[in-house]
Write an enzyme that holds these catalytic residues in place. Structure first.
Site, short mmCIF file in Angstrom:
data_model
loop_
_atom_site.label_atom_id
_atom_site.label_comp_id
_atom_site.label_asym_id
_atom_site.label_seq_id
_atom_site.Cartn_x
_atom_site.Cartn_y
_atom_site.Cartn_z
N ARG A 1 -7.06 -0.62 16.97
CA ARG A 1 -7.53 -0.41 15.66
C ARG A 1 -8.49 -1.62 15.13
O ARG A 1 -9.37 -1.83 16.18
CB ARG A 1 -6.48 0.03 14.76
CG ARG A 1 -7.06 0.63 13.26
CD ARG A 1 -6.06 0.86 12.37
NE ARG A 1 -5.34 -0.51 11.84
CZ ARG A 1 -4.44 -0.29 10.93
NH1 ARG A 1 -3.94 0.74 10.30
NH2 ARG A 1 -3.88 -1.50 10.50
N LYS B 1 0.89 -1.37 0.06
CA LYS B 1 0.15 0.15 -0.05
C LYS B 1 0.74 1.38 -0.11
O LYS B 1 0.56 2.20 -0.55
CB LYS B 1 -0.99 0.03 1.02
CG LYS B 1 -0.28 -0.10 2.42
CD LYS B 1 -1.24 -0.04 3.78
CE LYS B 1 -0.62 0.36 4.81
NZ LYS B 1 -1.03 -0.69 6.09
#
Ligand SMILES: *Cc1c(COP(=O)(O)O)cnc(C)c1O
Length: 395
Positions: free
Chosen positions: A132, A37
């Site tokens: 998260r 990414k």
């Protein structure tokens, strides 16, 4: 003159970093999943990872995985982020494996996999304190029990992720809790879990110092590969290149001007009220890129210049003793945030450099670019450290 602004990607340095990391982690039985990414799944970079022996590539965006599949790259593709309900069809179509935390999503993946006559594999992400993504440990058995009844879904791993949101560091203690948990799950369900995915580039110090990596057999690495560092202290990992990427922008104005704005002052274009240090008259150089293109706070000029500030399409530099002229190129090193944004920006040219081949994303038919590539080749600049190209003025 080069193609500006641009990011130069040294594929050989990336190849080297992968080789070193593979050797290091491999010694303790851990395979690397390459996280792409940070380079917007650039297919040339992805290809280098595959050629270097990385079997699985991961990205948080299904569109990036689709892009790599369509570029005909051959790897196991892992979606790093729990799928959105609206992208289930694409996830089953393009990702071999997705990381999951929500049973509703897994049910939808199962239904879609039935429709597409495929088996979709999942890695269950568990919460280890960073807060998260992740299913609470106590809720995992119930999820697995249900998943085992769902058609066309296979639990192929358990993973955890730290140091991304809460800044929780992987330690002997939390990694032991993770491994013990995994061991119990394996025993309870008799599952052959292929991926015990223990973390990211922040796990480096834990990995180096622990006597026992426990159940962990896979690690997801992005920053360590691309910027050569671990992410808890931001230290360069021994033997790795930290300069595989170099950002280059062109000077579009260079003038002696005051260091403090004059006139009545309010907010700037980004709603900020800034304060200014009076340095008298200084040489202010402007390069033609800005916050629209790159995370400016993540750029560091390689020469002794200082970034004074930026707007959407300008970065203002104090040129100090460097006599920057219009047309000069200024090189910067990048943080992960700067890398991520520059690679994602369509306005930044991506130029891959390698001893074996050099090539450019997107504009490969442009004659200007062909000339440029020929010129760097003719100067034999291909493998020179980019730092040496401090101010480039290639004609
Ligand atoms: C981005 C990401 C990674 C890679 O992190 P690096 O610090 O670049 O190694 C790994 N796992 C997940 C879930 C991620 O989102």
């Amino acid at each position: 003159m080069g193609i500006n602004p641009r990011i130069e990607i040294n594929l050989d340095k990336i190849r080297h970093n992968v080789k070193v990391l593979k050797g290091l982690y491999g010694k303790k039985g851990i395979k690397i999943t390459g996280v792409v990414k940070g380079v917007f799944a650039n297919h040339k970079v992805a290809k280098v990872l595959i050629e270097s022996g990385i079997e699985s590539l991961a990205d948080s965006k299904i569109s990036n995985i689709e892009k790599m599949k369509k570029a005909n790259l051959k790897a196991i593709f892992i979606l790093l982020r729990t799928p959105a309900m609206s992208e289930i069809q694409k996830v089953v179509e393009f990702a071999d494996i997705s990381m999951n935390t929500e049973i509703e999503v897994i049910r939808a993946l199962s239904a879609e996999a039935v429709k597409q006559k495929k088996t979709h594999e999942i890695i269950l992400m568990v919460e280890m304190g960073d807060l998260r993504e992740g299913t609470l440990l106590k809720d995992v058995p119930a999820i697995i029990r249900e998943v085992l009844t769902l058609p066309c879904i296979k639990v192929s791993g358990i993973g955890t992720n730290l140091t991304c949101y809460g800044g929780v560091i992987p330690t002997e203690k939390n990694m032991d809790v993770f491994s013990t948990f995994v061991k119990n799950i394996k025993r309870q369900f008799g599952l052959p879990l292929t991926y015990i995915s223990g973390g990211n580039s922040a796990n480096y110090n834990w990995f180096m110092n622990t006597a026992d990596v426990g159940e962990v057999n896979n690690i997801r690495l992005g920053e360590a590969i691309f910027l050569g560092c671990e992410t808890v202290n931001g230290k360069t990992i021994p033997k790795l290149f930290s300069d595989a990427f170099c950002f280059i922008a062109e000077v579009i104005e260079s003038k002696l001007k005051p260091s403090v704005p004059y006139g009545q002052r309010g907010k700037n274009a980004f709603g900020e009220v800034l304060s200014f240090q009076d340095r008298g008259i200084i040489r202010r150089a402007i390069v033609g890129v800005g916050r629209q293109d790159v995370l400016v706070s993540g750029l560091t000029p390689i020469l002794p210049l200082e970034i004074l500030g930026s707007s959407s399409d300008h970065i203002i530099l104090d040129a100090k003793k460097v006599h920057l002229k219009v047309g000069n190129e200024v090189a910067f090193s990048l943080s992960y945030g700067a890398l991520l944004t520059a690679m994602t920006s369509p306005s930044i040219n991506k130029i891959c450099i390698s001893q074996m081949r050099e090539s450019v994303e997107d504009h490969s038919d442009s004659p200007t670019l062909k000339n440029f590539l020929t010129s760097i080749q003719s100067k034999n600049a291909l493998l020179e450290p980019v730092q040496n190209a401090l101010i480039l003025n290639r004609k």
